[in-house]
Scaffold this motif. Structure first.
Motif, PDB file in Angstrom:
ATOM      1  N   VAL A 122       0.837  -1.197   0.000  1.00 12.28           N
ATOM      2  CA  VAL A 122       0.000   0.000   0.000  1.00 12.28           C
ATOM      3  C   VAL A 122       0.876   1.252   0.000  1.00 12.28           C
ATOM      4  CG1 VAL A 122      -1.750   1.301   1.290  1.00 12.28           C
ATOM      5  CG2 VAL A 122      -1.915  -1.188   1.147  1.00 12.28           C
ATOM      6  N   MET A 123       1.953   1.245   0.782  1.00 10.31           N
ATOM      7  CA  MET A 123       2.880   2.386   0.778  1.00 10.31           C
ATOM      8  C   MET A 123       3.474   2.613  -0.606  1.00 10.31           C
ATOM      9  SD  MET A 123       4.970   1.566   4.289  1.00 10.31           S
ATOM     10  CE  MET A 123       6.257   2.776   4.038  1.00 10.31           C
ATOM     11  N   GLY A 135      -0.887   2.703   4.669  1.00 11.65           N
ATOM     12  CA  GLY A 135       0.061   1.609   4.437  1.00 11.65           C
ATOM     13  C   GLY A 135       1.170   1.607   5.468  1.00 11.65           C
ATOM     14  N   LEU A 136       1.661   2.795   5.796  1.00 12.89           N
ATOM     15  CA  LEU A 136       2.726   2.924   6.789  1.00 12.89           C
ATOM     16  C   LEU A 136       2.279   2.410   8.160  1.00 12.89           C
ATOM     17  CD1 LEU A 136       5.537   4.111   7.515  1.00 12.89           C
ATOM     18  CD2 LEU A 136       4.384   6.265   8.000  1.00 12.89           C
ATOM     19  N   ALA A 249      12.924  -6.239   3.878  1.00 11.33           N
ATOM     20  CA  ALA A 249      11.885  -5.815   2.937  1.00 11.33           C
ATOM     21  C   ALA A 249      11.356  -4.392   3.149  1.00 11.33           C
ATOM     22  CB  ALA A 249      10.725  -6.829   2.965  1.00 11.33           C
ATOM     23  N   PRO A 250      11.139  -3.906   4.404  1.00 11.29           N
ATOM     24  CA  PRO A 250      10.588  -2.547   4.565  1.00 11.29           C
ATOM     25  C   PRO A 250      11.424  -1.435   3.953  1.00 11.29           C
ATOM     26  CG  PRO A 250      10.335  -3.784   6.602  1.00 11.29           C
ATOM     27  CD  PRO A 250      11.200  -4.615   5.699  1.00 11.29           C
ATOM     28  N   LYS A 251      12.705  -1.685   3.692  1.00 12.32           N
ATOM     29  CA  LYS A 251      13.541  -0.641   3.088  1.00 12.32           C
ATOM     30  C   LYS A 251      13.066  -0.319   1.666  1.00 12.32           C
ATOM     31  CE  LYS A 251      16.153  -0.462   6.707  1.00 12.32           C
ATOM     32  NZ  LYS A 251      15.803   0.510   7.755  1.00 12.32           N
ATOM     33  N   PHE A 252      12.491  -1.305   0.985  1.00 14.02           N
ATOM     34  CA  PHE A 252      11.935  -1.043  -0.355  1.00 14.02           C
ATOM     35  C   PHE A 252      10.769  -0.064  -0.256  1.00 14.02           C
ATOM     36  CE2 PHE A 252      13.662  -5.431  -1.211  1.00 14.02           C
ATOM     37  CZ  PHE A 252      14.630  -5.031  -2.126  1.00 14.02           C
ATOM     38  N   ALA A 253       9.919  -0.260   0.753  1.00 17.29           N
ATOM     39  CA  ALA A 253       8.770   0.625   0.932  1.00 17.29           C
ATOM     40  C   ALA A 253       9.218   2.026   1.332  1.00 17.29           C
ATOM     41  CB  ALA A 253       7.821   0.038   1.981  1.00 17.29           C
ATOM     42  N   ALA A 254      10.233   2.108   2.206  1.00 18.26           N
ATOM     43  CA  ALA A 254      10.745   3.417   2.631  1.00 18.26           C
ATOM     44  C   ALA A 254      11.324   4.181   1.440  1.00 18.26           C
ATOM     45  CB  ALA A 254      11.799   3.236   3.724  1.00 18.26           C
ATOM     46  N   PHE A 255      12.066   3.467   0.582  1.00 18.47           N
ATOM     47  CA  PHE A 255      12.613   4.097  -0.625  1.00 18.47           C
ATOM     48  C   PHE A 255      11.482   4.580  -1.534  1.00 18.47           C
ATOM     49  CE2 PHE A 255      13.735   3.607  -5.142  1.00 18.47           C
ATOM     50  CZ  PHE A 255      14.771   4.537  -5.237  1.00 18.47           C
ATOM     51  N   ALA A 256      10.450   3.755  -1.676  1.00 18.75           N
ATOM     52  CA  ALA A 256       9.326   4.106  -2.562  1.00 18.75           C
ATOM     53  C   ALA A 256       8.618   5.373  -2.098  1.00 18.75           C
ATOM     54  CB  ALA A 256       8.334   2.950  -2.632  1.00 18.75           C
TER      55      ALA A 256
END
Length: 495
Positions: A122-123, A135-136, A249-256
């Motif tokens: 979602v993020m 999402g966060l 995996a959360p680093k991908f969402a943070a980058f996005a």
């Protein structure tokens, strides 16, 4: 009425949500203490979702759904695919560890992991402030519960409390910044915010005030200085399998969301957020590498390593726009994306070895626990060495090309300030190489403290071998992944 296109953009999310609920109900009937059936069903779900995301990404289409709230674009789809694979690998590595520590009395590890992954999806797909924030929160609430999964373990409970309090504070920062942007521009849609900010008719002071809080919230999620205080404590206190889940995996969402908010939404303010990112990056490289040198706990060392690695990721975001134009610096952003993929792939294998060395009643958390690993298990010592050399940026491994691509993106801007920043990053990397090489020295030259041999289940052995092989192969031939990242960024930001 919701149109068909909206459903097409969210099929993977819908499947993930449905299967998370199904697995939670199915697990009620599972009696095995190792939760084999739940584990297999979870991995099948992740495999299907990863394939779907790869197909979506390969089509290179940009689609908007639910009235523009959701976007499905090449960058987002590839990041979701990578995040799914990272979660798959995390569960493979973490299951034996969790079973030995009585963390599989229920299926919470698997269902919470799926809900955390859904939050990441979602993020990554959010094209609206509210959707990104929802999402966060889904990701962070699942993460808090995962850290506290060992309810009878005081250290894990303490880490969960610290993570919860500081995470709530950071979420408040981000939400306050987003609300300021909404108040200033009159819209929560990222595209509309971009137009409003670019028009020059919005009060600049209000925008910068909101931007400060947004960058602070993003900095916490990335774990960069001075919002890094949670990283060492949570890494050390959380069960090692959950530490990998938080650090991977959360680093991908943070980058996005950094790309969505700063580049797609607030690029006209690049001159302001560039300065903030420079401070965050310099601080992270300095603290991460200098404090990492004195660590004796392996998980805390890897926490400070993460802080310094995220500082490098920020270096790739700093160029903002192509010099003399208002166009986004796609080359720099693609190098940052490549760096995030490299970091996660290396982190997975590193923690995979640590999880293998841990056994019932023993946590392999101190650097001294790796003493003489080469004598006990040459293969796993070699895997760990490959990972550490990669993180140190030693050729011909993947980490070297990741650092090189980021530094190249900085230097080719032609600005003197960025050249100085690149030189500083190289010096900090040399200092950081010390603590990586120290671990290698302990594995190969120190006498083992125990004669216990390292054994691994077949699934862990196969996945870890593939993981280490990828780090080596993508170091020798990085062109394919670099081109994939570049194409995804260009297609996304050019759409």
């Amino acid at each position: 009425m919701i149109d068909k296109l909206s459903w097409v953009t969210t099929y993977p999310e819908a499947i993930l949500l449905a299967m998370a609920c199904v697995i939670a109900l199915f697990d009620l009937s599972v009696t095995s203490t190792r939760r084999t059936a739940t584990y297999v069903l979870t991995l099948l779900t992740l495999a299907v979702v990863a394939v779907m995301q790869a197909v979506y990404a390969d089509s290179e289409q940009t689609l908007y759904g639910f009235g523009g709230l959701i976007v499905s674009d090449p960058m987002g789809n590839w990041l979701k695919c990578f995040a799914t694979v990272a979660m798959f690998v995390t569960l493979v590595y973490g299951r034996p560890y969790a079973a030995d520590r009585d963390m599989l009395r229920g299926g919470e590890l698997f269902t919470l992991s799926l809900f955390a992954l859904l939050g990441m999806f979602v993020m990554i797909s959010g094209n609206n402030f509210l959707i990104i924030y929802l999402g966060l929160e889904l990701l962070t609430l699942s993460s808090y519960a995962l850290v506290a999964l060992r309810r009878d373990h005081a250290t894990s409970t303490e880490a969960a409390m610290k993570y919860f309090v500081l995470g709530a504070l950071a979420s408040g920062f981000l939400l306050y910044g987003l609300s300021m942007m909404y108040g200033a521009t009159g819209s929560m849609d990222i595209g509309q915010v971009f137009k409003a900010v670019g028009s020059g008719q919005v009060n600049h002071q209000v925008l910068v005030f909101g931007l400060v809080f947004i960058v602070a919230g993003l900095a916490f999620k990335l774990g960069v200085v001075p919002f890094h205080m949670w990283v060492p404590d949570v890494y050390q206190g959380a069960p090692t399998a959950v530490t990998l889940m938080i650090g991977g995996a959360p680093k991908f969402a943070a980058f996005a969301i950094a790309i969505r908010l700063l580049v797609e939404g607030l690029l006209p303010l690049a001159i302001d957020w560039q300065q903030m990112l420079v401070v965050l990056s310099v601080g992270s490289l300095l603290v991460g590498n200098l404090v990492g040198v004195v660590q004796t706990n392996l998980k805390r060392l890897l926490a400070y390593s993460t802080i310094s690695q995220m500082g490098f990721v920020l270096l790739g975001l700093i160029p903002g726009v192509v010099a003399g134009t208002t166009l986004p610096a796609a080359n720099a952003y693609s190098s940052a994306m490549f760096y995030v993929v490299t970091y996660v792939l290396t982190t997975l294998a590193t923690f995979g070895v640590i999880l293998l060395l841990a056994r019932e009643g023993f946590e392999s958390e101190e650097i001294s626990d790796l003493a003489g690993l080469n004598q006990r298990s040459p293969f796993y010592a070699a895997v760990m060495s490959v990972c550490l050399f990669s993180m140190a940026g030693i050729p011909p491994l993947m980490g070297f090309y990741a650092k090189l691509s980021v530094l190249q993106a900085l230097v080719t801007t032609g600005e003197t300030g960025y050249l100085v920043l690149a030189v500083f990053a190289v010096i900090m990397s040399l200092i950081g190489a010390f603590y990586y090489l120290r671990v290698v020295k302990v594995m190969y030259f120190d006498q083992p403290l125990t004669a216990t041999t390292v054994s691994a289940p077949a699934d862990v052995r196969v996945v870890l071998s593939l993981n280490a092989g990828l780090i080596l192969v993508l170091g020798l031939v990085p062109g394919g992944l670099m081109a994939l990242c570049a194409r995804a960024i260009v297609r996304t930001l050019g759409s």
